[in-house]
Design a protein around this motif. Sequence first.
Motif, PDB file in Angstrom:
ATOM      1  N   SER A  88       0.165   5.628   0.429  1.00  0.00           N
ATOM      2  CA  SER A  88      -0.770   6.661   0.539  1.00  0.00           C
ATOM      3  C   SER A  88      -0.468   7.880  -0.371  1.00  0.00           C
ATOM      4  O   SER A  88       0.716   8.227  -0.674  1.00  0.00           O
ATOM      5  CB  SER A  88      -0.489   7.197   2.110  1.00  0.00           C
ATOM      6  N   TYR A 147       0.977  -1.161   0.154  1.00  0.00           N
ATOM      7  CA  TYR A 147       0.046   0.001   0.019  1.00  0.00           C
ATOM      8  C   TYR A 147       0.832   1.134  -0.058  1.00  0.00           C
ATOM      9  O   TYR A 147       1.938   1.094   0.509  1.00  0.00           O
ATOM     10  CB  TYR A 147      -0.985  -0.107   1.032  1.00  0.00           C
ATOM     11  N   LYS A 207      -4.400  -1.069  -9.775  1.00  0.00           N
ATOM     12  CA  LYS A 207      -3.096  -1.354  -8.892  1.00  0.00           C
ATOM     13  C   LYS A 207      -1.924  -1.331  -9.716  1.00  0.00           C
ATOM     14  O   LYS A 207      -2.111  -1.473 -11.183  1.00  0.00           O
ATOM     15  CB  LYS A 207      -3.180  -2.751  -8.288  1.00  0.00           C
ATOM     16  N   THR A 219       0.721  -2.994  -6.021  1.00  0.00           N
ATOM     17  CA  THR A 219       0.523  -2.044  -5.000  1.00  0.00           C
ATOM     18  C   THR A 219      -0.871  -1.286  -5.233  1.00  0.00           C
ATOM     19  O   THR A 219      -1.159  -1.029  -6.096  1.00  0.00           O
ATOM     20  CB  THR A 219       1.850  -0.841  -4.929  1.00  0.00           C
ATOM     21  N   GLN A 220      -1.503  -0.999  -4.022  1.00  0.00           N
ATOM     22  CA  GLN A 220      -2.706  -0.306  -3.883  1.00  0.00           C
ATOM     23  C   GLN A 220      -2.668   0.970  -3.255  1.00  0.00           C
ATOM     24  O   GLN A 220      -1.749   1.381  -2.412  1.00  0.00           O
ATOM     25  CB  GLN A 220      -3.663  -1.107  -3.134  1.00  0.00           C
ATOM     26  N   LEU A 231      -3.727   4.368  -1.620  1.00  0.00           N
ATOM     27  CA  LEU A 231      -4.773   4.845  -0.535  1.00  0.00           C
ATOM     28  C   LEU A 231      -4.938   6.199  -0.631  1.00  0.00           C
ATOM     29  O   LEU A 231      -3.969   6.971  -0.833  1.00  0.00           O
ATOM     30  CB  LEU A 231      -4.381   4.353   0.858  1.00  0.00           C
TER      31      LEU A 231
END
Length: 204
Positions: A30, A28, A103, A124-125, A127
């Motif tokens: 941000s 993840y 992603k 990878t996501q 956020l």
Amino acid sequence: MNIFIIFTIPLGCILHRSHGFKVIQPQYRSVNPDGSASISCEHTANASSVEDVRLSALSVTNKASLLCQKGRTDCENIAMLRASPQKWLFILLNIGPEAMAVKYQCVFTVKKDNLDLTRTGTPTQLLPSQKEAACLNQPSPSSPPPSPPSLETFWIAIGLLALMFLYSCVITSFYIRLRCSKDEAGNSTYVEMRKAPRPRNPPL
């Protein structure tokens, strides 16, 4: 036959270990308040050279689309930096809502023992930024809490009370003076004045 199997399986494992490597990337990331985010791509291969490194976007159906690649200078809203021989950074700029729905996957191709080996990392996501997440998670109050009275309002109330007290004192004193004047007028007595006797005329 058994001897061949016994020697073939360990040899295959050794060859697989010698040519295998991993691609490491964060699960993840941000998004920064300015709408940017960085994704690090790193490989563990003990290779002589990196033939290719690229970043792909995976849709919901896992369909990959190329975003940026080693050697390209026309990557839209993406900057690519080499941090070390094993690590690259992809900096995503101007991230919009559509970029949050996909992603991002790192892909490495390295040359080892005259072989080109390609491995992919775990996608990878992205956020939302911490500020946006706090605003989304914060419950909206049904009604705003009453604000405490200010110091100015307090002194205004004190002034009004003082004026009301002074006004009541004036009215009370006026009433008392009026009442006293009426009592004095009621207690006064009337005294009749006698006429003086006329003097007699003297004899001629």
